[in-house]
Enzyme design. Structure first.
Site, PDB file in Angstrom:
ATOM      1  N   HIS A   1       0.838  -1.201   0.000  1.00 28.70           N
ATOM      2  CA  HIS A   1       0.000   0.000   0.000  1.00 28.70           C
ATOM      3  C   HIS A   1       0.880   1.260   0.000  1.00 28.70           C
ATOM      4  O   HIS A   1       0.570   2.239  -0.680  1.00 28.70           O
ATOM      5  CB  HIS A   1      -0.877   0.040   1.252  1.00 28.70           C
ATOM      6  CG  HIS A   1      -1.869  -1.082   1.358  1.00 28.70           C
ATOM      7  ND1 HIS A   1      -1.855  -1.976   2.401  1.00 28.70           N
ATOM      8  CD2 HIS A   1      -2.897  -1.449   0.564  1.00 28.70           C
ATOM      9  CE1 HIS A   1      -2.859  -2.848   2.257  1.00 28.70           C
ATOM     10  NE2 HIS A   1      -3.500  -2.552   1.145  1.00 28.70           N
TER      11      HIS A   1
ATOM     12  N   GLN B   1      -8.461  -7.510 -11.075  1.00 29.12           N
ATOM     13  CA  GLN B   1      -9.244  -6.389 -10.547  1.00 29.12           C
ATOM     14  C   GLN B   1      -8.909  -5.111 -11.315  1.00 29.12           C
ATOM     15  O   GLN B   1      -9.794  -4.338 -11.700  1.00 29.12           O
ATOM     16  CB  GLN B   1      -8.936  -6.223  -9.060  1.00 29.12           C
ATOM     17  CG  GLN B   1      -9.523  -4.975  -8.440  1.00 29.12           C
ATOM     18  CD  GLN B   1      -9.264  -4.919  -6.952  1.00 29.12           C
ATOM     19  OE1 GLN B   1      -9.827  -5.682  -6.183  1.00 29.12           O
ATOM     20  NE2 GLN B   1      -8.390  -4.024  -6.534  1.00 29.12           N
TER      21      GLN B   1
HETATM   22  P1  AMP Z   1      -6.339  -4.108  -0.506  1.00 28.92           P
HETATM   23  O1  AMP Z   1      -6.227  -3.278   0.723  1.00 28.92           O
HETATM   24  O2  AMP Z   1      -5.818  -5.498  -0.351  1.00 28.92           O
HETATM   25  O3  AMP Z   1      -7.710  -4.036  -1.128  1.00 28.92           O
HETATM   26  O4  AMP Z   1      -5.353  -3.464  -1.578  1.00 28.92           O
HETATM   27  C1  AMP Z   1      -5.445  -2.098  -1.899  1.00 28.92           C
HETATM   28  C2  AMP Z   1      -4.549  -1.840  -3.070  1.00 28.92           C
HETATM   29  O5  AMP Z   1      -3.203  -2.172  -2.739  1.00 28.92           O
HETATM   30  C3  AMP Z   1      -4.930  -2.680  -4.309  1.00 28.92           C
HETATM   31  O6  AMP Z   1      -4.814  -1.886  -5.466  1.00 28.92           O
HETATM   32  C4  AMP Z   1      -3.900  -3.767  -4.263  1.00 28.92           C
HETATM   33  O7  AMP Z   1      -3.623  -4.311  -5.556  1.00 28.92           O
HETATM   34  C5  AMP Z   1      -2.690  -3.035  -3.731  1.00 28.92           C
HETATM   35  N1  AMP Z   1      -1.745  -3.986  -3.151  1.00 28.92           N
HETATM   36  C6  AMP Z   1      -2.012  -5.003  -2.311  1.00 28.92           C
HETATM   37  N2  AMP Z   1      -0.902  -5.718  -2.050  1.00 28.92           N
HETATM   38  C7  AMP Z   1       0.101  -5.141  -2.753  1.00 28.92           C
HETATM   39  C8  AMP Z   1       1.492  -5.416  -2.922  1.00 28.92           C
HETATM   40  N3  AMP Z   1       2.091  -6.425  -2.294  1.00 28.92           N
HETATM   41  N4  AMP Z   1       2.218  -4.615  -3.735  1.00 28.92           N
HETATM   42  C9  AMP Z   1       1.630  -3.564  -4.386  1.00 28.92           C
HETATM   43  N5  AMP Z   1       0.325  -3.253  -4.263  1.00 28.92           N
HETATM   44  C10 AMP Z   1      -0.439  -4.029  -3.467  1.00 28.92           C
END
Ligand code: AMP
Length: 285
Positions: free
Chosen positions: A37, A153
């Site tokens: 994030h 997504q």
């Molecule tokens: P989430 O809180 O899991 O819904 O993720 C929020 C955003 O952070 C989404 O766009 C995810 O794709 C991105 N995200 C989650 N994990 C990672 C990661 N390891 N590296 C980069 N972006 C991420």
């Protein structure tokens, strides 16, 4: 950092920012923030005058009630982290703010949401699209940042934005990994130390498959190899492993085109469901 829990005050605040000619970058999240994030926030901060992070666990995208119940919630630490990285605005609404009425709209993205995550999590992407469309309308950002980890997504949201003509640019940021290759994920918080070590199998499978395909192996053999890897390890279960065209998510049975491919994987470590992916271009190196 300004914290908003309600839509109207946030919209009024952002309207003033827009009138000053400032650009707005949005990073939508479900909280339990980690370095993945933070890399999206860094990109947003670099490319915009004002950065908005949203933290909202969207019930509409959970097809499994236990998963929703067990999803990590760490809002106090998240706020501290966001202050540390100098995020300008946090939007963390309650359910009644985002869904004053039970939603009746459903999205159907055709092929894009009938494969992989869409196949195993029915209704998931419709719920994602609904909440993301709400965020786009509330924040009206110039730029929005997503992680490559959730590539399907991203593809669906890109289609949503294109088809509904949202006037903003969507960015996909490379996946941030732990030292053993495990993709950072809020769900990793639910893994104990042993399970964390086991969870590196997803990255190892992707790396191994990528190497094999690059050296001319047949996709069917590579798939068998990955299935075997999971069968030979305790406490892990493979749900799917696919090679797809990156732009349209068409699944491949054999390696037909050499470039713009993606390997996608999903499965369980204990009862925690994890996903990962890797871009591959077979004509390079
Ligand atoms: P989430 O809180 O899991 O819904 O993720 C929020 C955003 O952070 C989404 O766009 C995810 O794709 C991105 N995200 C989650 N994990 C990672 C990661 N390891 N590296 C980069 N972006 C991420």
């Amino acid at each position: 950092m300004e914290i908003f829990r309600e839509i109207h005050p946030l919209k009024a605040f952002l309207k003033k920012i827009r009138l000053q000619g400032k650009s707005i970058g949005l990073v939508p999240t479900m909280g339990a923030l980690h370095n993945g994030h933070l890399s999206l926030l860094e990109a947003a901060k670099r490319e915009n005058s004002v950065t908005v992070c949203s933290i909202y666990i969207n019930p509409a995208q959970f097809n499994n009630p236990t998963d929703l119940e067990r999803y990590p919630r760490t809002i106090d630490t998240d706020i501290e982290l966001l202050k540390k990285v100098e995020c300008d605005i946090l939007f963390c609404p309650e359910n009644k703010e985002m869904y004053p009425e039970k939603p009746v709209i459903h999205f159907d993205f055709g092929h894009l949401d009938s494969v992989m995550e869409g196949k195993f999590r029915p209704g998931h992407f419709s719920g994602v699209a609904l909440v993301v469309a709400k965020f786009f309308n509330i924040v009206q950002p110039n730029n929005v940042y997503f992680g490559q980890k959730d590539w399907q997504q991203f593809s669906i949201i890109k289609r949503l934005a294109d088809e509904l003509m949202f006037d903003m640019t969507l960015h996909s940021i490379p996946t941030v990994r732990e030292s053993g290759g495990l993709a950072q994920s809020s769900r990793n918080q639910r893994l104990n130390q042993e399970e964390r070590a086991r969870a590196t199998i997803f990255y190892r499978a992707l790396t191994e498959a990528s190497t094999l395909l690059k050296t001319g192996a047949h996709l069917a053999d590579v798939k068998k190899k990955v299935q075997m890897m999971f069968k030979q390890h305790d406490g892990v279960r493979l749900e799917y492993f696919e090679l797809a065209e990156r732009t349209n998510l068409n699944l491949l049975d054999s390696v037909e085109s050499a470039n713009n491919l993606i390997l996608c994987i999903a499965g369980y470590v204990g009862d925690v469901r994890l996903i990962d992916n890797m871009f591959i271009d077979l004509s390079s190196d």
